[in-house]
Design a protein around this motif. Structure first.
Motif, short mmCIF file in Angstrom:
data_model
loop_
_atom_site.label_atom_id
_atom_site.label_comp_id
_atom_site.label_asym_id
_atom_site.label_seq_id
_atom_site.Cartn_x
_atom_site.Cartn_y
_atom_site.Cartn_z
N VAL A 235 0.85 -1.19 0.00
CA VAL A 235 0.00 0.00 0.00
C VAL A 235 0.88 1.23 0.00
O VAL A 235 1.87 1.30 0.73
N ALA A 236 0.51 2.24 -0.83
CA ALA A 236 1.22 3.52 -0.86
C ALA A 236 0.18 4.63 -0.85
O ALA A 236 -0.85 4.55 -1.52
N THR A 237 0.45 5.71 -0.09
CA THR A 237 -0.45 6.85 0.00
C THR A 237 0.33 8.13 -0.25
O THR A 237 1.39 8.34 0.35
N ASP A 238 -0.20 8.99 -1.14
CA ASP A 238 0.41 10.28 -1.41
C ASP A 238 0.05 11.22 -0.27
O ASP A 238 -1.11 11.35 0.11
N TYR A 239 1.06 11.90 0.32
CA TYR A 239 0.81 12.80 1.45
C TYR A 239 -0.05 14.00 1.05
O TYR A 239 -0.86 14.47 1.83
N PHE A 240 0.11 14.53 -0.16
CA PHE A 240 -0.58 15.76 -0.55
C PHE A 240 -2.05 15.50 -0.89
O PHE A 240 -2.94 16.15 -0.36
N THR A 241 -2.31 14.53 -1.75
CA THR A 241 -3.69 14.29 -2.22
C THR A 241 -4.40 13.19 -1.44
O THR A 241 -5.60 13.02 -1.59
N LYS A 242 -3.64 12.41 -0.66
CA LYS A 242 -4.17 11.25 0.07
C LYS A 242 -4.60 10.13 -0.89
O LYS A 242 -5.42 9.28 -0.56
N TRP A 243 -4.06 10.15 -2.10
CA TRP A 243 -4.33 9.11 -3.10
C TRP A 243 -3.72 7.80 -2.62
O TRP A 243 -2.57 7.76 -2.18
N VAL A 244 -4.48 6.71 -2.73
CA VAL A 244 -4.01 5.41 -2.25
C VAL A 244 -3.86 4.45 -3.41
O VAL A 244 -4.73 4.36 -4.27
N GLU A 245 -2.75 3.77 -3.43
CA GLU A 245 -2.51 2.69 -4.39
C GLU A 245 -2.24 1.42 -3.59
O GLU A 245 -1.49 1.45 -2.62
N ALA A 246 -2.85 0.31 -4.01
CA ALA A 246 -2.65 -0.97 -3.33
C ALA A 246 -2.55 -2.07 -4.36
O ALA A 246 -3.20 -2.03 -5.41
N LYS A 247 -1.71 -3.07 -4.06
CA LYS A 247 -1.54 -4.19 -4.99
C LYS A 247 -1.32 -5.46 -4.18
O LYS A 247 -0.43 -5.52 -3.33
N PRO A 248 -2.11 -6.51 -4.46
CA PRO A 248 -1.87 -7.79 -3.77
C PRO A 248 -0.70 -8.52 -4.44
O PRO A 248 -0.54 -8.48 -5.65
N VAL A 249 0.13 -9.16 -3.62
CA VAL A 249 1.27 -9.91 -4.16
C VAL A 249 1.38 -11.25 -3.43
O VAL A 249 0.89 -11.41 -2.32
N LYS A 250 2.04 -12.19 -4.10
CA LYS A 250 2.23 -13.52 -3.51
C LYS A 250 3.44 -13.53 -2.58
O LYS A 250 3.41 -14.18 -1.54
N PHE A 251 4.51 -12.83 -2.97
CA PHE A 251 5.74 -12.82 -2.19
C PHE A 251 6.20 -11.39 -1.99
O PHE A 251 5.87 -10.50 -2.78
N THR A 252 7.02 -11.17 -0.96
CA THR A 252 7.52 -9.82 -0.68
C THR A 252 9.00 -9.74 -1.01
O THR A 252 9.84 -9.53 -0.14
N THR A 253 9.30 -9.88 -2.27
CA THR A 253 10.69 -9.76 -2.70
C THR A 253 10.97 -8.31 -3.07
O THR A 253 10.05 -7.52 -3.32
N SER A 254 12.23 -7.96 -3.12
CA SER A 254 12.60 -6.60 -3.50
C SER A 254 12.15 -6.30 -4.92
O SER A 254 11.77 -5.17 -5.24
N GLN A 255 12.15 -7.29 -5.78
CA GLN A 255 11.73 -7.11 -7.18
C GLN A 255 10.24 -6.73 -7.23
O GLN A 255 9.86 -5.84 -7.99
N GLU A 256 9.40 -7.37 -6.41
CA GLU A 256 7.96 -7.04 -6.38
C GLU A 256 7.76 -5.61 -5.92
O GLU A 256 6.92 -4.89 -6.46
#
Length: 180
Positions: free
Chosen positions: A153-174
């Motif tokens: 999950v990522a949120t922009d501080y200025f607009t409060k826009w949220v982006e989210a993405k489900p993933v299988k693994f938490t690798t640096s590449q993902e």
């Protein structure tokens, strides 16, 4: 297992002062005296406080904290009240704090937040996409139908826009793919 009463060395010294004793006991005993068969301590304000053993002081703590007139006070206030009622033992403050922390009624009905509140300080960014807050949620059980166990999950501080993405693994590449 019997715990030795803290009062015994002091009582023995007061009753038989001619026997050899440790210097620590001789100095400590200056604050105590025997009165009507009980050990009492002279307080700084010239009051005589009755010294108690473990069984006795556990009963007194229970009565003062949660007895018929007990108000479920905190540890320090309970200790102050016990001294005011004329009782003493060396570890009073520590024991009263532990007793009040372990009181089930105090835990159930006491205040939820004990830390002082402070005003929130907002994070101000001057324009869009200048600052982001990123977080990783997971591991999620059970996994989704596509076996995704984490969410980035990522949120922009200025607009409060949220982006989210489900993933299988938490690798640096993902994570890199998500940020790009």
């Amino acid at each position: 297992m019997t715990e030795e009463d803290w009062r015994l060395p002091i009582i023995n010294y007061l009753q038989y002062p001619i026997l050899p004793y440790e210097k620590r006991i001789r100095i400590t005993t200056l604050n105590y005296l025997m009165w009507n068969g009980d050990l009492v301590r002279k307080s700084k304000d010239e009051l005589l406080l009755r010294c108690m053993g473990k069984k006795e002081y556990m009963k007194v703590m229970g009565e003062v904290h949660e007895g018929i007139c007990g108000a479920h006070q905190g540890g320090r206030k309970t200790c102050w009240l016990i001294r005011r009622y004329g009782y003493f033992w060396p570890t009073m403050m520590k024991d009263c704090i532990e007793y009040s922390k372990g009181c089930e009624a105090c835990q159930r009905h006491g205040p939820i937040q004990q830390a002082p509140s402070i005003p929130m300080s907002p994070v101000v960014k001057p324009w869009l996409f200048r600052g982001w807050a990123t977080d990783l949620i997971g591991k999620i059980y059970p996994a989704s139908s596509k076996q995704h166990c984490f969410i980035i999950v990522a949120t922009d501080y200025f607009t409060k826009w949220v982006e989210a993405k489900p993933v299988k693994f938490t690798t640096s590449q993902e994570i890199i793919i998500f940020i790009k």
